[in-house]
Write a protein that holds these residues in place. Structure first.
Motif, PDB file in Angstrom:
ATOM      1  N   SER A 353       0.831  -1.201   0.000  1.00  0.00           N
ATOM      2  CA  SER A 353       0.000   0.000   0.000  1.00  0.00           C
ATOM      3  C   SER A 353       0.872   1.260   0.000  1.00  0.00           C
ATOM      4  N   THR A 354       1.985   1.207   0.754  1.00  0.00           N
ATOM      5  CA  THR A 354       2.913   2.331   0.774  1.00  0.00           C
ATOM      6  C   THR A 354       3.604   2.465  -0.581  1.00  0.00           C
ATOM      7  N   GLN A 355       3.951   1.293  -1.128  1.00  0.00           N
ATOM      8  CA  GLN A 355       4.613   1.272  -2.429  1.00  0.00           C
ATOM      9  C   GLN A 355       3.734   1.906  -3.507  1.00  0.00           C
ATOM     10  N   ASN A 356       2.428   1.662  -3.400  1.00  0.00           N
ATOM     11  CA  ASN A 356       1.508   2.272  -4.362  1.00  0.00           C
ATOM     12  C   ASN A 356       1.600   3.787  -4.320  1.00  0.00           C
ATOM     13  N   MET A 357       1.760   4.310  -3.118  1.00  0.00           N
ATOM     14  CA  MET A 357       1.834   5.767  -3.007  1.00  0.00           C
ATOM     15  C   MET A 357       3.148   6.289  -3.584  1.00  0.00           C
ATOM     16  N   ILE A 358       4.206   5.482  -3.445  1.00  0.00           N
ATOM     17  CA  ILE A 358       5.483   5.893  -4.062  1.00  0.00           C
ATOM     18  C   ILE A 358       5.368   5.806  -5.583  1.00  0.00           C
ATOM     19  N   GLU A 359       4.652   4.786  -6.071  1.00  0.00           N
ATOM     20  CA  GLU A 359       4.453   4.666  -7.525  1.00  0.00           C
ATOM     21  C   GLU A 359       3.666   5.876  -8.053  1.00  0.00           C
ATOM     22  N   PHE A 372      10.533   3.180   5.167  1.00  0.00           N
ATOM     23  CA  PHE A 372      11.728   2.955   5.984  1.00  0.00           C
ATOM     24  C   PHE A 372      11.344   2.386   7.345  1.00  0.00           C
ATOM     25  N   TYR A 373      10.282   2.938   7.882  1.00  0.00           N
ATOM     26  CA  TYR A 373       9.813   2.462   9.181  1.00  0.00           C
ATOM     27  C   TYR A 373       9.349   1.004   9.095  1.00  0.00           C
ATOM     28  N   LEU A 374       8.569   0.715   8.065  1.00  0.00           N
ATOM     29  CA  LEU A 374       8.039  -0.648   7.909  1.00  0.00           C
ATOM     30  C   LEU A 374       9.156  -1.676   7.769  1.00  0.00           C
ATOM     31  N   ILE A 399      16.903  -8.482   2.699  1.00  0.00           N
ATOM     32  CA  ILE A 399      16.076  -7.271   2.813  1.00  0.00           C
ATOM     33  C   ILE A 399      16.873  -6.057   2.323  1.00  0.00           C
ATOM     34  N   ILE A 400      18.132  -5.988   2.758  1.00  0.00           N
ATOM     35  CA  ILE A 400      18.989  -4.878   2.331  1.00  0.00           C
ATOM     36  C   ILE A 400      19.065  -4.844   0.791  1.00  0.00           C
ATOM     37  N   GLU A 401      19.321  -6.012   0.206  1.00  0.00           N
ATOM     38  CA  GLU A 401      19.449  -6.071  -1.253  1.00  0.00           C
ATOM     39  C   GLU A 401      18.142  -5.669  -1.941  1.00  0.00           C
ATOM     40  N   ARG A 402      17.050  -6.166  -1.390  1.00  0.00           N
ATOM     41  CA  ARG A 402      15.748  -5.819  -1.969  1.00  0.00           C
ATOM     42  C   ARG A 402      15.543  -4.299  -1.934  1.00  0.00           C
ATOM     43  N   GLU A 403      15.846  -3.690  -0.787  1.00  0.00           N
ATOM     44  CA  GLU A 403      15.636  -2.247  -0.635  1.00  0.00           C
ATOM     45  C   GLU A 403      16.569  -1.446  -1.553  1.00  0.00           C
ATOM     46  N   LEU A 404      17.824  -1.923  -1.650  1.00  0.00           N
ATOM     47  CA  LEU A 404      18.769  -1.210  -2.525  1.00  0.00           C
ATOM     48  C   LEU A 404      18.292  -1.254  -3.975  1.00  0.00           C
ATOM     49  N   LYS A 405      17.826  -2.423  -4.365  1.00  0.00           N
ATOM     50  CA  LYS A 405      17.382  -2.555  -5.753  1.00  0.00           C
ATOM     51  C   LYS A 405      16.162  -1.676  -6.018  1.00  0.00           C
ATOM     52  N   TYR A 406      15.214  -1.754  -5.090  1.00  0.00           N
ATOM     53  CA  TYR A 406      13.999  -0.950  -5.230  1.00  0.00           C
ATOM     54  C   TYR A 406      14.358   0.537  -5.375  1.00  0.00           C
ATOM     55  N   SER A 420      14.525   9.528  -2.778  1.00  0.00           N
ATOM     56  CA  SER A 420      15.092   8.196  -2.988  1.00  0.00           C
ATOM     57  C   SER A 420      16.577   8.155  -2.625  1.00  0.00           C
ATOM     58  N   TRP A 421      17.295   9.239  -2.874  1.00  0.00           N
ATOM     59  CA  TRP A 421      18.710   9.270  -2.493  1.00  0.00           C
ATOM     60  C   TRP A 421      18.868   9.217  -0.969  1.00  0.00           C
ATOM     61  N   ASN A 422      18.005   9.964  -0.269  1.00  0.00           N
ATOM     62  CA  ASN A 422      18.072   9.898   1.195  1.00  0.00           C
ATOM     63  C   ASN A 422      17.767   8.497   1.687  1.00  0.00           C
ATOM     64  N   TYR A 423      16.828   7.866   1.005  1.00  0.00           N
ATOM     65  CA  TYR A 423      16.460   6.502   1.386  1.00  0.00           C
ATOM     66  C   TYR A 423      17.658   5.568   1.165  1.00  0.00           C
ATOM     67  N   LEU A 424      18.306   5.761   0.029  1.00  0.00           N
ATOM     68  CA  LEU A 424      19.468   4.931  -0.291  1.00  0.00           C
ATOM     69  C   LEU A 424      20.535   5.063   0.807  1.00  0.00           C
ATOM     70  N   ARG A 425      20.794   6.301   1.212  1.00  0.00           N
ATOM     71  CA  ARG A 425      21.759   6.532   2.286  1.00  0.00           C
ATOM     72  C   ARG A 425      21.314   5.852   3.577  1.00  0.00           C
ATOM     73  N   GLY A 426      19.998   5.941   3.848  1.00  0.00           N
ATOM     74  CA  GLY A 426      19.456   5.320   5.057  1.00  0.00           C
ATOM     75  C   GLY A 426      19.673   3.809   5.045  1.00  0.00           C
ATOM     76  N   VAL A 427      19.424   3.194   3.893  1.00  0.00           N
ATOM     77  CA  VAL A 427      19.594   1.733   3.783  1.00  0.00           C
ATOM     78  C   VAL A 427      21.065   1.367   3.985  1.00  0.00           C
ATOM     79  N   LEU A 428      21.952   2.136   3.339  1.00  0.00           N
ATOM     80  CA  LEU A 428      23.386   1.838   3.470  1.00  0.00           C
ATOM     81  C   LEU A 428      23.816   1.921   4.944  1.00  0.00           C
ATOM     82  N   ARG A 429      23.313   2.927   5.622  1.00  0.00           N
ATOM     83  CA  ARG A 429      23.656   3.094   7.041  1.00  0.00           C
ATOM     84  C   ARG A 429      23.172   1.876   7.843  1.00  0.00           C
TER      85      ARG A 429
END
Lengths: 507, 460
Positions: A353-359, A372-374, A399-406, A420-429
Motif C-alpha cells: 500500500s505504501t509502495q503504491n503511493m510511491i508509484e 523505511f519504518y516498515l 532485505i537490504i538487497e531488496r531495498e537497494l534494488k527498489y 530516494s537518495w536519502n532513502y538509499l543513504r538510510g539503507v546503506l547506514r
C-alpha cells in the motif's frame, strides 16, 4: 403639482373618510393603515380654502376633539354640549391613528407595510402561537421544579414534548424575526446547567467576537467540566463544540475522559470520528484522539486475533482514504506508524500500500519515510529500538538487497529526486555499508567531472560521490565534487559545500 | 562586476543586479512529472516575478530588493492584537500564540511593546489554571504550547508586574505531571508527546528558573528519572531520522519545525557544542538542513520534496546559529569588532538567498500588510513572527562566547550578537531588524530580564 381637486359632490362628504365600507378594499397593510389614518384625520393636509363649509366644520371639529377632551380648551357648557353633538352626529373619529405609524421590517428586510392583509394575519397567528408555546414552556419548567422539590422527575414524554416545543419556538423565532436560538437552550436536558460565560476585560488582547452559538456552547462546556460531569449529555456538548471548532484541544481531552468513564463502545466513536476527520483534513487533535482511543481499546481485544486484524484493516482503509486526499499529511502518517506498531501491521499488504503511493508520486517523501519504518523497525527483522541512523546487524541481507534494488530503480526513474537518495543513504547506514559501495551506481549521473562535456543529471548523486570519496580518503576527488556542486550543480548550498571542503583540509 | 552578470541573463535582462542563481530555473530537473514536481514548478513560477522585480513591490535597490515596509507590517500586527471578528473562532484555544507572534514580530520591527504590559497581564491572568500552567483561554486545560507563548509574551513586555503573574510553584507541579517515563514531555495532561513539548518545557523551566528536581508525583519518577532533563536528550536523539532531520516523535518523517525545537531544547539542557553532537548525528543533520534551501526561491522548505514556506526562515534558518555553535564551540577570544566567520566558508547557508525570498516574496504590500508563506498565501501573525525572526537571524551573527562549565548550570552560556557584515549586503541598512536570541527567540535582554528576576528569588 396635481390640479386642484374640485369637490365633486357638494353637500356630500368626501368618501375618503365618510364610510369605511365605501372605501376601496386595501391590498396591503400599508394601504389599510393609510386609510385608517385618513379616516382619523379628515381633510388633513388639504388646502382649507378648497373645503366646503361642511367639510371645514368636520375638519375643525375633529382637530378639536383631543384638546377639548383633555380640557386644554375650556368651552362653556352649552358650547361643549353642542360640540359633542356634532361629533356624535357626524360620527367623527375619536381615536387618532399616528400618521407616522411604522410597521417595521421583517427578517428579510421587507417592510411589513407591504404585506397583504392575509400575510399579516398569518404572521399574527405565528406570534400568538409563539406566545402560547412560551406559556407552556414556562409551565413545564414550573412543573419540573415542583417535581424536583418532591424528589420526583417528569416523565420522558413530558421532556420530549418540551424538546419539541422549544424546537418549534426556535423555528418560529427564526421564521418571524430571523433570530437564531442557541442550540443547547433548546434542549431541556441542559436546563439545570448554569453556563459559565467567558468574562474578559473589555480591552483584552486579541479578544475574539465569538458567534453566539459558540459562546453558548463554550460556556456550557466550562460548566460541565468544572462540575466534573461525565454523562451522555456532556458527550453531546463536546460534539457540538467540535462541530464548530475542532482545534479546541480541551474538548477532545474531555471527550476522551467521558468515553472512558461511561465505557462507551469505541467502534461507534471511531465511526463518528471518521466523519469529523474527512471534514477537517488539516486538524491534528482528531488524530491524537484516535490514537488515545486505540491505546484504550487495543488491550480489550488484544487476545482476539480476528478482532485485531479486522481493526487493523479498517484503520488502514480509513487512513488510505484520507491520504488519497492529502498525500503528505504529517499527522495521518504519524498515526499510521502508531497503528502499525500497536496492531502489528508489519505486512506485505502494508508495504504494498505504501509502495503504491510511491508509484503514484515517487517524490512523496512521507511514503518513503513510512517504508523505511516498515522495513527497518519490523521487530521480526530488526533490533528493537535501533536508531534510524545506526547500523543494524539484525536486518537480513536479503532485505537490504531488496531495498537497494527498489531504491536504485526509483532513482533511475527520477535521478534528481532527493527522497530516494536519502532513502538509499538510510539503507546503506542500516546495512553498515559505506557510500563508496554505491559509487558505481552514482557515477552514471555525473559524467566527465571537471572536464570538457561535464554532465550531471543528479546533484544528489554528486553529493554521494563526494561522501564516498571522503570515506575512502580521496580528498582530491571529494574537493572536485564539492567544488562542482558549489559552482554549478547546487550553488544555493555553496556555504555548505565550502564547509565540507574546509573539513577535508582539517583532516 | 556583479551588475555585468545580470546582462548575461538573456531572457530576463533587468535593471537589477540579481545573481543568476535567483533568476534562473534549476539546472538539474527530471523529465518525470509527478504531483510533487508540478507543485514545485508552480511555486518557482509563482516566485520568479517577485524575485525578478517584475511585480510592483515599490522601490527596489540595485540588487532588486524592495524595502521592508515596517509601518505596514506594524499596522497589521497591531490589528491582530486588537478585537478580532468571529471568523477567528478557531483561534480560541491558541490566543496566547497571537500575543507571542505579534509582540515578538513588533519587537523585531523595533517597537517597544512594554505599552502592552497591563493589557497582557489582565488578559493572561484568567488563562492560568490553579493546577499550574496557562491554557489557550479561560476554562481550558493548560497546554505547553500556550504556556510557552504566554511566558515569552510576558518576558517581551517585561517588568515585575508581568513576571509576577506566573505561579511558579503550581507550574513546577504541572510540568512534573507532563514529564513521561521515556524522558519526553506531553503537551497537556493526556495530550500528545512530541519534540515541541521538549522544547517548550525546557524554555519554560529555564526562563522561570524552575527547580530541576521532578516533583514526587511525576509519572517519570517511576522510570527512575529524578530531574526534568533526565533522559530528555536521549529521547530527542531517537527523533532523528534516516534522512538526518528531526521528526515530531521517534520514527516519523523529518520536519524543519521539529529540528529547531530539538536543537533549542538540547542547547538549554547543556551547551550546544556538547549536547548536540552527543545526541545527534551532526553531519547528517547539517546536510539535511542545508538541503532545505531551494533556488531560485531562496527560502527554506520544511521537508524533503515539499515547497518553500516563509515560516521555515525561522524553523530551519534559526537552526544555523546553534549548529555553528555546536561545530565551533565557545569562542573565548571573540571580540565584537573582529568579526570572524564560524567556518572558513562564512555561512553554512545562503543568507542573501533567504533575505531575497523574505523581502521579495513574503511581504504583503497590499493595504493588509504582514508577512506570509509565499506570494499566493495570505499573511498572518504566525508567518509575520517567524519570517521576521528568520530575517533577523540572516542579518546577524550569533556567537557563543563562553559556555557553562557543565550541564548542571542551567542555560548560562554567553551569546554575543553582531551585525552580519561578510560579503555583499543586499538589503537597506534601515531594514536590519532588532536581534532575537537563538534559543529563546526573544531579544537577549528580555530573556535575561525574566531569568534574572526569578534567579534572584528565594524559593517559589
Amino acid at each position: 403639482m396635481p390640479p386642484k381637486k374640485v369637490p365633486q359632490k357638494t353637500g356630500k362628504l368626501d368618501p375618503v373618510w365618510a364610510k369605511p365600507e365605501d372605501l376601496k378594499k386595501p391590498e396591503t397593510v400599508g394601504e389599510r393603515t393609510q386609510q385608517r389614518i385618513n379616516l382619523s384625520t379628515p381633510y388633513h393636509g388639504k388646502d382649507l380654502n378648497d373645503l366646503t363649509a361642511d367639510e371645514l366644520k368636520i375638519y375643525s371639529h375633529t382637530n378639536l376633539i383631543k384638546p377639548i377632551s383633555e380640557g386644554k380648551i375650556s368651552l362653556s357648557v352649552k358650547a361643549e354640549r353642542e360640540f359633542w353633538k356634532v361629533v356624535n352626529k357626524e360620527k367623527l373619529p375619536i381615536r387618532h391613528v399616528r400618521d407616522n405609524y411604522d410597521w417595521g421590517k421583517d427578517k428579510n428586510g421587507k417592510d411589513i407595510a407591504s404585506y397583504t392583509i392575509e400575510e399579516l394575519n398569518q404572521r399574527k397567528v405565528k406570534q400568538a402561537r409563539y406566545r402560547a408555546l412560551s406559556l407552556f414552556s414556562r409551565q413545564f419548567v414550573h412543573l419540573r421544579d415542583q417535581a424536583k422539590r418532591q424528589g420526583a422527575e417528569l416523565a420522558e414524554t413530558q421532556i420530549e414534548d418540551e424538546r419539541k416545543r422549544r424546537r418549534e419556538m426556535a423555528a418560529l423565532k427564526k421564521d418571524l424575526y430571523g433570530e437564531l436560538t442557541a442550540k443547547l437552550v433548546q434542549d431541556p436536558v441542559y436546563d439545570d446547567i448554569i453556563p459559565i460565560p467567558m468574562e474578559e476585560p473589555e480591552n483584552a488582547l486579541a479578544r475574539i467576537a465569538y458567534p453566539d452559538f459558540y459562546a453558548e456552547a463554550i460556556s456550557y462546556l466550562r460548566a460541565v467540566m468544572v462540575a466534573e460531569e461525565y454523562t451522555p449529555r456532556c458527550l453531546r456538548i463536546t460534539e457540538h463544540v467540535i462541530s464548530m471548532n475542532p482545534a479546541h484541544y480541551t474538548v477532545w481531552l474531555y471527550r476522551f475522559k467521558i468515553i472512558q468513564v461511561l465505557d462507551l463502545p469505541i467502534p461507534d466513536e471511531i465511526e463518528w470520528l471518521n466523519e469529523v476527520a474527512l471534514n477537517n483534513l488539516k486538524n491534528y487533535q482528531i488524530w491524537h484522539h484516535r490514537q488515545l482511543l486505540l491505546d484504550y481499546y487495543y488491550p480489550k481485544i488484544a487476545d482476539d486475533e480476528d478482532a485485531v486484524k479486522k481493526l487493523a484493516k479498517s484503520e488502514i482503509d480509513f487512513v488510505n482514504q484520507i491520504l488519497a486526499e492529502d498525500t503528505k499529511n504529517y499527522h495521518v502518517w504519524s498515526y499510521r506508524q502508531d497503528i502499525v506498531a500497536k496492531l502489528g501491521i508489519w505486512t506485505v499488504a502494508e508495504l504494498g500500500s505504501t509502495q503504491n503511493m510511491i508509484e503514484d508520486d515517487v517524490r512523496n517523501n512521507s511514503a518513503w519515510s513510512h517504508r523505511f519504518y516498515l522495513v527497518f523497525s519490523d521487530p521480526s527483522q530488526s533490533t528493537k529500538d535501533a536508531s534510524p541512523t545506526e547500523h543494524d546487524p539484525k536486518v537480513p541481507e536479503s532485505i537490504i538487497e531488496r531495498e537497494l534494488k527498489y531504491t536504485r530503480d526509483k532513482i533511475l526513474l527520477s535521478p534528481q529526486n532527493q527522497s530516494s537518495w536519502n532513502y538509499l543513504r538510510g539503507v546503506l547506514r542500516k546495512a553498515g555499508r559505506g557510500m563508496s559501495t554505491e559509487e558505481g551506481f552514482a557515477s552514471q549521473f555525473a559524467e566527465c567531472l571537471g572536464e570538457e562535456g561535464e554532465k550531471v543529471t543528479s546533484s544528489h548523486a554528486l553529493e554521494m560521490l563526494a561522501d564516498a570519496s571522503v570515506e575512502t580518503g580521496d580528498a582530491e576527488k571529494a574537493t572536485l565534487c564539492f567544488t562542482r556542486l558549489a559552482k554549478t550543480w547546487d550553488p544555493i548550498r555553496e556555504g555548505y559545500w565550502q564547509y565540507r571542503i574546509s573539513q577535508l583540509k582539517e583532516q | 562586476m556583479a551588475a555585468a552578470i545580470s546582462q548575461t541573463g538573456a531572457a530576463q535582462t533587468s535593471a537589477y543586479d540579481i545573481p543568476e542563481l535567483f533568476r534562473m530555473r534549476p539546472v538539474v530537473v527530471d523529465a518525470l512529472e509527478t504531483d510533487s514536481s508540478a507543485m514545485q514548478q508552480d511555486t518557482i513560477e509563482e516566485c520568479l516575478p517577485f524575485l525578478l522585480g517584475e511585480e510592483d513591490l515599490g522601490p527596489r535597490n540595485n540588487h532588486g530588493i524592495p524595502l521592508l515596509d515596517k509601518q505596514r507590517h506594524l499596522n497589521f500586527l497591531r490589528k491582530q492584537l486588537g478585537p478580532l471578528p468571529g471568523a477567528f473562532m478557531a483561534a480560541d484555544p491558541s490566543r496566547p500564540w497571537f500575543f507571542y507572534w505579534c509582540l515578538a514580530a513588533m519587537t523585531l520591527l523595533g517597537e517597544d511593546v512594554a505599552f502592552y504590559r497591563n493589557k497582557l497581564v489582565e488578559t493572561v491572568r484568567p488563562m492560568q489554571n490553579a493546577t499550574g500552567g496557562f491554557a489557550g483561554g479561560q476554562g481550558q486545560m493548560s497546554h505547553l504550547a500556550t504556556t510557552y507563548a504566554t511566558i515569552l509574551s510576558l518576558a517581551l513586555v517585561g517588568g515585575e508586574a508581568a513576571y509576577d503573574v506566573v505561579d511558579r510553584k503550581s507550574m513546577w507541579h504541572w510540568l512534573g505531571s507532563l514529564k513521561q517515563p521515556d524522558g519526553g514531555f506531553q503537551m497537556a495532561i493526556g495530550g500528545e508527546e512530541d519534540v515541541r513539548g521538549a522544547y517548550c518545557a525546557s524554555v519554560i523551566i529555564s526562563l522561570l528558573n524552575i527547580p530541576l528536581d521532578l516533583p514526587a508525583e511525576s509519572p517519570a519518577r517511576a522510570a527512575g528519572h529524578s530531574g526534568f532533563f533526565s533522559g530528555l536528550g536521549d529521547w530527542i536523539g531517537q527523533c532523528q531520522t534516516y534522512e538526518g532531520g528531526i521528526s515530531a516523535k521517534p520514527s516519523v518523517e523529518a520536519h524543519g519545525a521539529y529540528a529547531f525545537c530539538a536543537l533549542g531544547c538540547l542547547s538549554i539542557i547543556d551547551s550546544p557544542h556538547r549536547s548536540i553532537p552527543r545526541h545527534l548525528d551532526l553531519p547528517r543533520l547539517i546536510s539535511w538542513l542545508s538541503s532545505r534551501q531551494y533556488a531560485p526561491e531562496g527560502g527554506f522548505s520544511g521537508r524533503t520534496n515539499k515547497l518553500v514556506d516563509g515560516c521555515y526562515s525561522h524553523w530551519v534558518g534559526g537552526c544555523w546559529p546553534l549548529i555553528e555553535a555546536s561545530i565551533s564551540g565557545p569562542q573565548e577570544g571573540f571580540a565584537a569588532e573582529a568579526v570572524t566567520p564560524a567556518t572558513e566558508a562564512g555561512s553554512l547557508f545562503s543568507r542573501n538567498g533567504l533575505i531575497r525570498y523574505i523581502l521579495c516574496c513574503c511581504q504583503d504590500l497590499s493595504k493588509r500588510g504582514g508577512m506570509r508563506d509565499k506570494p499566493s498565501k495570505n499573511s498572518d501573525a504566525y508567518h509575520s513572527c517567524y519570517v521576521l525572526s528568520g530575517l533577523s537571524s540572516a542579518q546577524h551573527k550569533w556567537t557563543m562566547k563562553s559556555a557553562r562549565l557543565d550541564a548542571t548550570v542551567l542555560g548560562s552560556d554567553e551569546w554575543v550578537v553582531t551585525p552580519y557584515l561578510e560579503g555583499q549586503q543586499i538589503f537597506s541598512e534601515d531594514d536590519r531588524l532588532a536581534t532575537t536570541h537563538p534559543v529563546y527567540v526573544i531579544p537577549q535582554h528580555k530573556a535575561d530580564g525574566i531569568r534574572d528576576y526569578f534567579a534572584n528569588k528565594a524559593g517559589f
